[in-house]
Design a protein around this motif. Structure first.
Motif, PDB file in Angstrom:
ATOM      1  N   ILE A  68       0.832  -1.216   0.000  1.00 29.87           N
ATOM      2  CA  ILE A  68       0.000   0.000   0.000  1.00 29.87           C
ATOM      3  C   ILE A  68       0.858   1.254   0.000  1.00 29.87           C
ATOM      4  N   GLY A  69       1.732   1.371   0.998  1.00 29.52           N
ATOM      5  CA  GLY A  69       2.523   2.584   1.152  1.00 29.52           C
ATOM      6  C   GLY A  69       3.727   2.620   0.235  1.00 29.52           C
ATOM      7  N   ALA A  70       4.651   3.512   0.579  1.00 31.64           N
ATOM      8  CA  ALA A  70       5.862   3.671  -0.220  1.00 31.64           C
ATOM      9  C   ALA A  70       6.817   2.507   0.039  1.00 31.64           C
ATOM     10  N   ALA A  71       7.532   2.128  -0.995  1.00 31.20           N
ATOM     11  CA  ALA A  71       8.491   1.027  -0.889  1.00 31.20           C
ATOM     12  C   ALA A  71       9.883   1.571  -0.605  1.00 31.20           C
ATOM     13  N   THR A  72      10.659   0.807   0.122  1.00 27.52           N
ATOM     14  CA  THR A  72      12.055   1.172   0.395  1.00 27.52           C
ATOM     15  C   THR A  72      12.964   0.074  -0.153  1.00 27.52           C
ATOM     16  N   TRP A  73      14.120   0.490  -0.635  1.00 29.10           N
ATOM     17  CA  TRP A  73      15.046  -0.439  -1.264  1.00 29.10           C
ATOM     18  C   TRP A  73      15.572  -1.455  -0.248  1.00 29.10           C
ATOM     19  N   ALA A  74      15.556  -2.729  -0.623  1.00 24.89           N
ATOM     20  CA  ALA A  74      16.010  -3.791   0.274  1.00 24.89           C
ATOM     21  C   ALA A  74      17.226  -4.521  -0.258  1.00 24.89           C
ATOM     22  N   GLY A  75      17.505  -4.376  -1.545  1.00 22.43           N
ATOM     23  CA  GLY A  75      18.622  -5.110  -2.124  1.00 22.43           C
ATOM     24  C   GLY A  75      18.385  -6.609  -2.061  1.00 22.43           C
ATOM     25  N   LEU A  76      19.342  -7.330  -1.501  1.00 22.01           N
ATOM     26  CA  LEU A  76      19.231  -8.780  -1.401  1.00 22.01           C
ATOM     27  C   LEU A  76      18.726  -9.247  -0.034  1.00 22.01           C
ATOM     28  N   GLU A  77      18.260  -8.301   0.787  1.00 20.39           N
ATOM     29  CA  GLU A  77      17.829  -8.679   2.133  1.00 20.39           C
ATOM     30  C   GLU A  77      16.692  -9.699   2.113  1.00 20.39           C
ATOM     31  N   ASN A  78      15.755  -9.519   1.209  1.00 22.03           N
ATOM     32  CA  ASN A  78      14.633 -10.464   1.144  1.00 22.03           C
ATOM     33  C   ASN A  78      15.108 -11.864   0.765  1.00 22.03           C
ATOM     34  N   TYR A  79      16.090 -11.947  -0.122  1.00 20.78           N
ATOM     35  CA  TYR A  79      16.601 -13.255  -0.523  1.00 20.78           C
ATOM     36  C   TYR A  79      17.416 -13.904   0.597  1.00 20.78           C
ATOM     37  N   VAL A  80      18.115 -13.090   1.357  1.00 22.86           N
ATOM     38  CA  VAL A  80      18.835 -13.632   2.523  1.00 22.86           C
ATOM     39  C   VAL A  80      17.835 -14.200   3.527  1.00 22.86           C
ATOM     40  N   ALA A  81      16.715 -13.478   3.691  1.00 24.36           N
ATOM     41  CA  ALA A  81      15.689 -13.939   4.630  1.00 24.36           C
ATOM     42  C   ALA A  81      15.059 -15.253   4.176  1.00 24.36           C
ATOM     43  N   VAL A  82      14.929 -15.446   2.866  1.00 23.07           N
ATOM     44  CA  VAL A  82      14.329 -16.683   2.355  1.00 23.07           C
ATOM     45  C   VAL A  82      15.117 -17.899   2.821  1.00 23.07           C
ATOM     46  N   PHE A  83      16.443 -17.783   2.843  1.00 27.63           N
ATOM     47  CA  PHE A  83      17.289 -18.936   3.193  1.00 27.63           C
ATOM     48  C   PHE A  83      17.698 -18.959   4.659  1.00 27.63           C
ATOM     49  N   SER A  84      17.533 -17.852   5.357  1.00 28.17           N
ATOM     50  CA  SER A  84      17.939 -17.812   6.762  1.00 28.17           C
ATOM     51  C   SER A  84      16.756 -17.907   7.717  1.00 28.17           C
ATOM     52  N   ASN A  85      15.583 -17.452   7.292  1.00 27.33           N
ATOM     53  CA  ASN A  85      14.403 -17.520   8.136  1.00 27.33           C
ATOM     54  C   ASN A  85      13.907 -18.961   8.217  1.00 27.33           C
ATOM     55  N   ASP A  86      13.685 -19.438   9.421  1.00 28.43           N
ATOM     56  CA  ASP A  86      13.300 -20.844   9.608  1.00 28.43           C
ATOM     57  C   ASP A  86      11.974 -21.172   8.930  1.00 28.43           C
ATOM     58  N   ASP A  87      10.992 -20.287   9.035  1.00 22.77           N
ATOM     59  CA  ASP A  87       9.679 -20.556   8.443  1.00 22.77           C
ATOM     60  C   ASP A  87       9.776 -20.700   6.931  1.00 22.77           C
ATOM     61  N   LEU A  88      10.541 -19.826   6.294  1.00 22.85           N
ATOM     62  CA  LEU A  88      10.682 -19.872   4.845  1.00 22.85           C
ATOM     63  C   LEU A  88      11.463 -21.111   4.416  1.00 22.85           C
ATOM     64  N   SER A  89      12.491 -21.458   5.180  1.00 19.94           N
ATOM     65  CA  SER A  89      13.272 -22.650   4.846  1.00 19.94           C
ATOM     66  C   SER A  89      12.431 -23.916   4.990  1.00 19.94           C
ATOM     67  N   ILE A  90      11.596 -23.969   6.032  1.00 17.62           N
ATOM     68  CA  ILE A  90      10.719 -25.130   6.223  1.00 17.62           C
ATOM     69  C   ILE A  90       9.746 -25.256   5.060  1.00 17.62           C
ATOM     70  N   ALA A  91       9.209 -24.133   4.602  1.00 18.52           N
ATOM     71  CA  ALA A  91       8.273 -24.157   3.476  1.00 18.52           C
ATOM     72  C   ALA A  91       8.944 -24.704   2.221  1.00 18.52           C
ATOM     73  N   LEU A  92      10.175 -24.284   1.959  1.00 22.19           N
ATOM     74  CA  LEU A  92      10.894 -24.786   0.788  1.00 22.19           C
ATOM     75  C   LEU A  92      11.172 -26.280   0.919  1.00 22.19           C
ATOM     76  N   ARG A  93      11.581 -26.731   2.110  1.00 21.96           N
ATOM     77  CA  ARG A  93      11.855 -28.154   2.312  1.00 21.96           C
ATOM     78  C   ARG A  93      10.581 -28.988   2.140  1.00 21.96           C
ATOM     79  N   ASN A  94       9.475 -28.495   2.684  1.00 24.29           N
ATOM     80  CA  ASN A  94       8.217 -29.222   2.517  1.00 24.29           C
ATOM     81  C   ASN A  94       7.797 -29.293   1.055  1.00 24.29           C
ATOM     82  N   GLY A  95       8.007 -28.187   0.326  1.00 24.80           N
ATOM     83  CA  GLY A  95       7.673 -28.193  -1.097  1.00 24.80           C
ATOM     84  C   GLY A  95       8.521 -29.197  -1.865  1.00 24.80           C
TER      85      GLY A  95
END
Length: 314
Positions: A68-95
């Motif tokens: 909704i609001g304004a976006a701020t630049w994140a660079g590769l932070e979101n991709y780092v979170a995909v592989f470091s965040n436990d919930d996201l890693s569990i989702a990938l493993r289950n898939g």
């Protein structure tokens, strides 16, 4: 009466075809371009509804945005979170784990069932194929609702177990931390097996019967016929079946969302359900797009590997 070819002083035949001029080459180019005009409408639609949104999703994955609001630049932070965040890693493993239920088991079962159906064609074979293919024509949401009822505490599965003296094995299948994942995976197996049977059966029917006759003369039994004649003959169909079912496994959403919603806990969470949660519950659109991009890359890698293995074996 014969007509002799007249030649000019230069030795050329008067009736020889003249070299194609500029106008001829232009006409040829026009004819070569015509097939692309037939593909153009589909290409435009594919670009507008698939390629452009995909590119926009990749671009959004590099931003922190709540939708909704304004976006701020994140660079590769979101991709780092995909592989470091436990919930996201569990989702990938289950898939990735669902590949066993959606792809490997259905292809193996499909090959065996197709070989049996092709080897012993009897009256009613058409009905069997229709019943096996039925899950493919049902909406996956309806499939999820049906199996949620079957797996319920007082559903047919538990009632059947109690009726045959196995009441101790009855449980709330979709709420059990141990059995929820294989229970949902079994639904994927049920959905995918019929498609694999029909795909592989069509391949078996194209195999030259003389190959089976020659193998039988060499005293090849049913297992030998399957391993040395049937499997090599349906290699291309196996590649197609693996590709289709693998994409369905990694992109699964409907069945998981309707049956368990990703629970209990995170036992059955898959990328599709987690992407939905991130967008519509947590308002983390950038992170959701990063997860979707990683999932797309994984699917492309698997499809490329399967295609390459299929080409190497042919």
């Amino acid at each position: 009466m014969t007509i002799e070819t007249q030649e000019t002083s230069s030795g050329r035949s008067l009736f020889a075809r003249a070299p194609r001029g500029t106008s001829g080459s232009r006409e040829q180019k026009k004819r070569d371009f015509v097939p692309y005009l037939y593909v153009l409408p589909a290409l435009v639609a594919y670009s507008l509804f698939i390629l452009v949104p995909w590119a926009q999703s990749i671009w959004t994955s590099f931003w922190h945005w709540d939708g909704i609001g304004a976006a701020t630049w994140a660079g590769l932070e979101n991709y780092v979170a995909v592989f470091s965040n436990d919930d996201l890693s569990i989702a990938l493993r289950n898939g990735l784990g669902f590949i066993i239920f959606y792809s490997v088991i259905p292809v193996v079962l499909g090959a065996l069932l197709a070989a049996v159906i092709a080897a012993r064609p009897r009256r009613g074979t058409g009905l069997v194929r229709t019943v096996l293919f039925l899950p493919q024509i049902l909406p996956l949401v309806a499939v999820g609702v049906i199996w949620r009822y079957l797996y319920s505490a007082d559903g047919p599965i538990n009632q059947t177990l109690s009726a045959i003296g196995l009441g101790g094995a009855a449980r709330a299948w979709l709420g059990d931390f141990v059995w929820a994942y294989p229970a949902v995976g079994a639904v994927g197996t049920w959905v995918s097996t019929g498609l694999c049977v029909l795909l592989l059966l069509s391949g078996i029917q194209k195999i030259d019967p003389s190959l089976y006759e020659a193998a039988k003369l060499d005293r090849c039994g049913p297992v030998g016929l399957f391993m040395h004649v049937t499997l090599p003959g349906i290699r291309k169909e196996v590649v197609v079946a693996l590709t289709v079912t693998l994409i369905a496994a990694l992109a699964s959403f409907d069945i998981v969302y309707v049956t368990t919603g990703g629970g209990p806990g995170l036992q059955t969470i898959v990328p599709g359900v987690l992407i939905y949660r991130l967008v519509f519950t947590s308002n983390e659109v950038g992170l959701a797009c990063a997860l979707a991009t990683v999932l797309s890359a994984i699917i492309l890698v698997f499809v490329a590997l399967i295609g390459r293995l299929g080409r190497e074996q042919t």
